[in-house]
Design a protein around this motif. Structure first.
Motif, mmCIF file in Angstrom:
data_model
loop_
_atom_site.group_PDB
_atom_site.id
_atom_site.type_symbol
_atom_site.label_atom_id
_atom_site.label_comp_id
_atom_site.label_asym_id
_atom_site.label_seq_id
_atom_site.Cartn_x
_atom_site.Cartn_y
_atom_site.Cartn_z
ATOM 1 N N PRO A 135 -30.724 -7.298 20.160
ATOM 2 C CA PRO A 135 -31.940 -7.279 20.983
ATOM 3 C C PRO A 135 -33.090 -8.062 20.351
ATOM 4 O O PRO A 135 -33.134 -8.235 19.137
ATOM 5 C CB PRO A 135 -32.306 -5.787 21.058
ATOM 6 C CG PRO A 135 -31.137 -5.039 20.550
ATOM 7 C CD PRO A 135 -30.351 -5.960 19.673
ATOM 8 N N SER A 136 -33.995 -8.499 21.186
ATOM 9 C CA SER A 136 -35.181 -9.212 20.707
ATOM 10 C C SER A 136 -36.206 -9.252 21.823
ATOM 11 O O SER A 136 -35.852 -9.388 22.997
ATOM 12 C CB SER A 136 -34.814 -10.644 20.322
ATOM 13 O OG SER A 136 -35.964 -11.443 20.190
ATOM 14 N N THR A 137 -37.455 -9.142 21.460
ATOM 15 C CA THR A 137 -38.538 -9.403 22.419
ATOM 16 C C THR A 137 -39.260 -10.687 22.025
ATOM 17 O O THR A 137 -39.265 -11.671 22.762
ATOM 18 C CB THR A 137 -39.532 -8.219 22.450
ATOM 19 O OG1 THR A 137 -38.850 -7.077 22.959
ATOM 20 C CG2 THR A 137 -40.728 -8.518 23.346
ATOM 21 N N ARG A 138 -39.860 -10.684 20.836
ATOM 22 C CA ARG A 138 -40.708 -11.795 20.409
ATOM 23 C C ARG A 138 -39.929 -13.108 20.216
ATOM 24 O O ARG A 138 -40.310 -14.152 20.739
ATOM 25 C CB ARG A 138 -41.410 -11.457 19.076
ATOM 26 C CG ARG A 138 -42.610 -10.565 19.228
ATOM 27 C CD ARG A 138 -42.716 -9.651 18.021
ATOM 28 N NE ARG A 138 -41.625 -8.692 18.100
ATOM 29 C CZ ARG A 138 -41.723 -7.523 18.737
ATOM 30 N NH1 ARG A 138 -42.872 -7.148 19.199
ATOM 31 N NH2 ARG A 138 -40.683 -6.730 18.853
ATOM 32 N N THR A 139 -38.861 -13.049 19.445
ATOM 33 C CA THR A 139 -38.174 -14.287 19.064
ATOM 34 C C THR A 139 -37.563 -14.961 20.291
ATOM 35 O O THR A 139 -37.755 -16.153 20.518
ATOM 36 C CB THR A 139 -37.079 -13.971 18.028
ATOM 37 O OG1 THR A 139 -37.644 -13.151 17.012
ATOM 38 C CG2 THR A 139 -36.531 -15.228 17.405
ATOM 39 N N ARG A 190 -29.052 -15.380 17.316
ATOM 40 C CA ARG A 190 -29.289 -14.139 16.558
ATOM 41 C C ARG A 190 -27.986 -13.355 16.541
ATOM 42 O O ARG A 190 -27.333 -13.204 17.589
ATOM 43 C CB ARG A 190 -30.401 -13.303 17.191
ATOM 44 C CG ARG A 190 -30.509 -11.928 16.546
ATOM 45 C CD ARG A 190 -31.741 -11.178 16.966
ATOM 46 N NE ARG A 190 -32.942 -11.758 16.376
ATOM 47 C CZ ARG A 190 -34.139 -11.193 16.427
ATOM 48 N NH1 ARG A 190 -34.292 -10.036 17.029
ATOM 49 N NH2 ARG A 190 -35.181 -11.772 15.875
ATOM 50 N N HIS A 194 -34.468 -15.172 8.553
ATOM 51 C CA HIS A 194 -35.144 -15.288 9.854
ATOM 52 C C HIS A 194 -36.201 -16.382 9.641
ATOM 53 O O HIS A 194 -37.394 -16.114 9.534
ATOM 54 C CB HIS A 194 -35.784 -13.941 10.209
ATOM 55 C CG HIS A 194 -36.240 -13.805 11.635
ATOM 56 N ND1 HIS A 194 -36.340 -14.875 12.514
ATOM 57 C CD2 HIS A 194 -36.652 -12.714 12.338
ATOM 58 C CE1 HIS A 194 -36.769 -14.427 13.682
ATOM 59 N NE2 HIS A 194 -36.978 -13.132 13.607
ATOM 60 N N GLN A 198 -39.462 -16.800 11.652
ATOM 61 C CA GLN A 198 -40.430 -15.732 11.366
ATOM 62 C C GLN A 198 -41.163 -16.056 10.068
ATOM 63 O O GLN A 198 -42.383 -15.894 9.967
ATOM 64 C CB GLN A 198 -39.714 -14.387 11.249
ATOM 65 C CG GLN A 198 -40.648 -13.205 10.964
ATOM 66 C CD GLN A 198 -41.507 -12.811 12.160
ATOM 67 O OE1 GLN A 198 -40.999 -12.743 13.281
ATOM 68 N NE2 GLN A 198 -42.800 -12.566 11.950
ATOM 69 N N PRO A 245 -44.057 -8.152 11.389
ATOM 70 C CA PRO A 245 -43.269 -9.014 12.279
ATOM 71 C C PRO A 245 -42.990 -8.393 13.644
ATOM 72 O O PRO A 245 -42.621 -9.101 14.588
ATOM 73 C CB PRO A 245 -41.950 -9.195 11.510
ATOM 74 C CG PRO A 245 -41.852 -7.975 10.638
ATOM 75 C CD PRO A 245 -43.260 -7.623 10.270
ATOM 76 N N GLY A 246 -43.162 -7.045 13.758
ATOM 77 C CA GLY A 246 -42.798 -6.361 14.980
ATOM 78 C C GLY A 246 -41.281 -6.224 15.087
ATOM 79 O O GLY A 246 -40.552 -6.971 14.427
HETATM 80 N N1 CP Z 1 -40.041 -10.305 14.783
HETATM 81 C C1 CP Z 1 -38.940 -10.289 15.541
HETATM 82 O O1 CP Z 1 -37.907 -10.884 15.196
HETATM 83 O O2 CP Z 1 -39.070 -9.575 16.686
HETATM 84 P P1 CP Z 1 -37.940 -9.448 17.810
HETATM 85 O O3 CP Z 1 -36.807 -8.655 17.201
HETATM 86 O O4 CP Z 1 -38.574 -8.748 18.970
HETATM 87 O O5 CP Z 1 -37.486 -10.824 18.139
#
Ligand code: CP
Length: 314
Positions: free
Chosen positions: A61-65, A114, A144, A147, A273-274
């Protein structure tokens, strides 16, 4: 990391920041700085990747990346294909390598990958055809790199381009964090004056990634006078593994609150980084407060990812 460079030493894939030259890293940051307005959609989007297809190949899962790579590719004029592992033929047993090869056969030239396994992105890069570029969007606990780049871009905005006098503290589960590894490589390459690393003993790595760092377990002590803090997400599975007693205990020892932040240098920058576990790594008032650069990190992610895609694909 041989697959990262072509035979002339040019960056062909971005798999890790480890081993990158200072010049190459500064070039990527400089390019990201130049395209910041385009990244935010404030000026007309650039068409440098017109007719280039980019696939976000995410097995985690990921939101930002993921979102920022999609926006980055769109703002460069690329065609973007979002691969969703959960509804794909991965469910029927197809491998990551066959998946990439099949999508590559459709004319896709850029892959943003990822994956939960360390090093798999490197293996995919080794198997990629001529002219195909891969970006590691996070592999296991290994790396990463984008990031790391966006964190450096944010630190430069917060503290200026000369890192030589800076004291930077990384806090939390460093052992399992690909973000921490990429940040540590980048901070060293940029010549940060002092790198401090803090966390519970069982969440600190034992390999040479901490070479040259000041390492400690007492957060209050390690915080004294730092110019910037990079908090890491506590991965909740660490509790299930028995590596953390409880979230409350972790927060009491390593949670950043307004009182603790006063120990750092005035106007110290707070990065994360969230995704944030509010009330665990950080309290709401600090996460949303004037010293927080967390959403600036997210914004910088689009510019950094535009810079990386442009560098690799043009
Ligand atoms: N910082 C980061 O990688 O966030 P995500 O997992 O939401 O992509």
């Amino acid at each position: 990391m041989t697959a990262q460079f072509d035979s002339k030493g040019n960056l062909r894939h971005l798999l890790t920041l480890e081993g990158l030259s200072r010049e190459a890293l500064l070039q990527l940051l400089g390019r990201a700085g130049q395209i910041r307005d385009a990244a935010m959609g404030r000026v007309k989007r650039r068409g440098t990747l017109a007719r280039v297809a980019v696939c976000t190949l995410f097995f985690e899962p990921s939101t930002r990346t993921r979102s920022s790579f999609q926006l980055a590719a769109q703002r460069l004029g690329a065609d973007i294909l979002n691969f969703d592992a959960s509804t794909s033929s991965i469910r029927k047993g197809e491998t990551a390598l066959d998946t990439m090869r099949n999508i590559e056969a459709m004319g896709v030239r850029g892959f943003v990958v990822r994956h939960p396994d360390d090093q798999i992105v490197e293996r995919l890069a080794e198997a990629a055809g001529e002219g195909t570029a891969l970006v590691n969007a996070g592999d296991g606990r290994n790396a990463h790199p984008t990031q790391g780049l966006l964190d450096m871009m944010t630190l430069r905005q917060a503290k200026g381009a000369d890192f030589s006098q800076l004291k930077v503290l990384i806090v939390g589960d460093v052992k399992h964090s690909r973000v921490a590894r990429s940040d540590l490589h980048a901070l060293r390459i940029l010549g940060v004056g002092q790198i401090r690393v803090c966390g519970p003993a069982n969440l600190l790595p034992e390999d040479d990634v901490l070479q040259g760092c000041q390492v400690g377990q007492d957060f209050d002590e390690m915080l004294e006078g730092v110019d910037a803090l990079i908090l890491l997400r506590l991965q909740r599975e660490r509790m299930e593994e028995g590596l953390v007693r409880s979230l409350d205990d972790y927060h009491a020892r390593y949670g950043l609150n307004a009182d603790r932040l006063r120990r750092a240098a005035p106007n110290a920058a707070v990065l994360h980084p969230g995704p944030i576990n509010r009330g665990v790594e950080i309290t709401d008032d600090v996460a949303d407060g004037p010293q927080s650069w967390i959403l600036r990190q997210v914004a910088n992610g689009v510019a950094v990812r535009m810079a990386v895609l442009e560098t690799l694909l043009t």
